[in-house]
Design a protein around this motif. Structure first.
Motif, PDB file in Angstrom:
ATOM      1  N   VAL A 266      36.906  51.754  38.643  1.00  0.00           N
ATOM      2  CA  VAL A 266      38.224  51.241  39.345  1.00  0.00           C
ATOM      3  C   VAL A 266      39.326  51.810  38.748  1.00  0.00           C
ATOM      4  N   GLU A 267      40.130  52.271  39.511  1.00  0.00           N
ATOM      5  CA  GLU A 267      41.493  52.712  38.903  1.00  0.00           C
ATOM      6  C   GLU A 267      42.646  52.203  39.593  1.00  0.00           C
ATOM      7  N   LEU A 268      43.796  51.862  38.747  1.00  0.00           N
ATOM      8  CA  LEU A 268      45.092  51.237  39.828  1.00  0.00           C
ATOM      9  C   LEU A 268      45.701  52.326  39.793  1.00  0.00           C
ATOM     10  N   GLY A 269      45.807  53.501  39.618  1.00  0.00           N
ATOM     11  CA  GLY A 269      46.602  54.701  40.250  1.00  0.00           C
ATOM     12  C   GLY A 269      48.139  54.552  39.913  1.00  0.00           C
ATOM     13  N   GLY A 270      48.242  54.097  38.590  1.00  0.00           N
ATOM     14  CA  GLY A 270      49.707  53.749  37.864  1.00  0.00           C
ATOM     15  C   GLY A 270      50.387  52.744  38.885  1.00  0.00           C
ATOM     16  N   PHE A 271      49.882  51.768  39.074  1.00  0.00           N
ATOM     17  CA  PHE A 271      50.552  50.471  39.852  1.00  0.00           C
ATOM     18  C   PHE A 271      51.707  50.064  38.732  1.00  0.00           C
ATOM     19  N   PRO A 272      52.776  49.504  39.160  1.00  0.00           N
ATOM     20  CA  PRO A 272      53.764  49.318  38.256  1.00  0.00           C
ATOM     21  C   PRO A 272      53.339  48.270  37.121  1.00  0.00           C
ATOM     22  N   PRO A 273      53.364  48.435  35.894  1.00  0.00           N
ATOM     23  CA  PRO A 273      52.596  47.727  34.898  1.00  0.00           C
ATOM     24  C   PRO A 273      53.330  46.461  34.673  1.00  0.00           C
TER      25      PRO A 273
END
Length: 326
Positions: A266-273
């Protein structure tokens, strides 16, 4: 510890792991998700949808897959009662297709939606606007600090009462004043607010916000050598304020992998942390498969998210225990 004892412990751990995997698969395969309009113990007020593109196909195919997913999830959110939806993709395909999203999620507005101040608000960097009235006083450079570019596009669904009212043609300056008034007073009347974000809304936005706050404080304290660093409250007020988007309660990660690839991490793809400190994350590795051995290339190469996956995410969120650091 002897080699025999290590072997026994390794066998026990392997058997225990197999039992857990079997129980998890069995519960997933047999349990049907709750219907969409069924009552749940809790429903997220803010849902995030992270769409991961397939790098092996052309951009047009990824755009169609994402637009179909956004259109479906927006309609489901209105049925469930979710008031805010944030859609994200790293490459910014959705951000570049904001007009198409607007046309799909607001099909009844037609051409009138192009100039509507309520349905869609494009978030651009704030600059002191020219005054519409001759007797208005000039703005001070520090009266309203400049908000950095957060790359967030906000689309507000019209309330049921406003759908039946046809808006007369007005000047652009009047539209600006009406937009400001309605954003301040009637934001809560919108049945759904849709935010379109990309990677630029994450780490680059945080860095730009911190730089802007530091520069503003430096200009205000030119006569002193003590310059305070931007506080967390200041950053939060901008990133989650009017021109940003608040923290989601639940995030669904939907991936369109290359054909033949059954599963990946599962990768969040750089979602605003900044906005996902307390966000529950859901990802279905086999969204269309009825069983783990029946995964086919057609199931993996899905065109968009399915309702069963959306309902399963809501069910897991309803059963989750929110400890919030306790």
């Amino acid at each position: 510890m002897s080699w025999f004892t290590r072997l026994i412990l390794a066998v026990l751990h392997a058997v225990y792991r197999l039992v857990l995997v079997f129980k998890s698969l069995n519960s997933r395969l047999r349990r049907q998700p709750t219907p969409l309009d069924a009552g749940r113990t809790k429903v997220p007020s803010h849902l995030a949808l992270s769409l991961i593109a397939n790098p092996a196909v052309e951009e047009e195919s990824n755009e169609k897959y994402m637009l179909n997913s956004v259109e479906k999830v927006a309609s489901w959110c209105q049925v469930v009662g979710i008031r805010r939806l944030t859609v994200y993709d790293r490459e910014g395909i959705l951000a570049n297709s904001s007009l198409e999203i607007r046309r799909r999620v607001l099909p009844s507005q037609g051409e009138d939606a192009e100039d509507s101040p309520v349905e869609c608000d494009m978030r651009y960097p704030l600059t002191p606007p020219p005054s519409d009235d001759a007797d208005s006083r000039p703005l001070s450079p520090h009266a309203n600090p400049v908000v950095p570019k957060l790359s967030v596009t906000t689309i507000r669904f019209p309330s049921p009462s406003s759908k039946s009212k046809r808006r007369p043609s007005v000047s652009r300056s009047a539209l600006k004043r009406r937009r400001a008034a309605r954003n301040d007073e009637h934001t809560e009347e919108s049945p759904l607010t849709l935010h379109v974000v990309s990677y630029k809304s994450g780490k680059p936005a945080i860095a730009a916000t911190a730089t802007t706050l530091l520069r503003d404080q430096r200009h205000r304290n030119l006569s002193t050598y003590d310059i305070d660093s931007p506080s967390i409250q200041d950053l939060n007020a901008i990133l989650e304020g009017e021109h940003g988007f608040p923290s989601p309660d639940l995030m669904i990660v939907h991936r369109k992998p290359p054909a033949g690839q059954l599963r990946s991490s599962v990768e969040l793809g750089g979602f605003p942390p900044w906005q996902m400190r307390l966000t529950e994350i859901f990802c279905d590795p086999y969204p269309k498969a009825t069983s783990w051995w029946a995964v086919s290339s057609s199931a993996v190469d899905s065109s968009s998210i399915e309702e069963a996956e959306f309902r399963r995410a809501l069910d897991e969120f309803a059963d989750a225990e929110m400890r919030l650091g306790k």
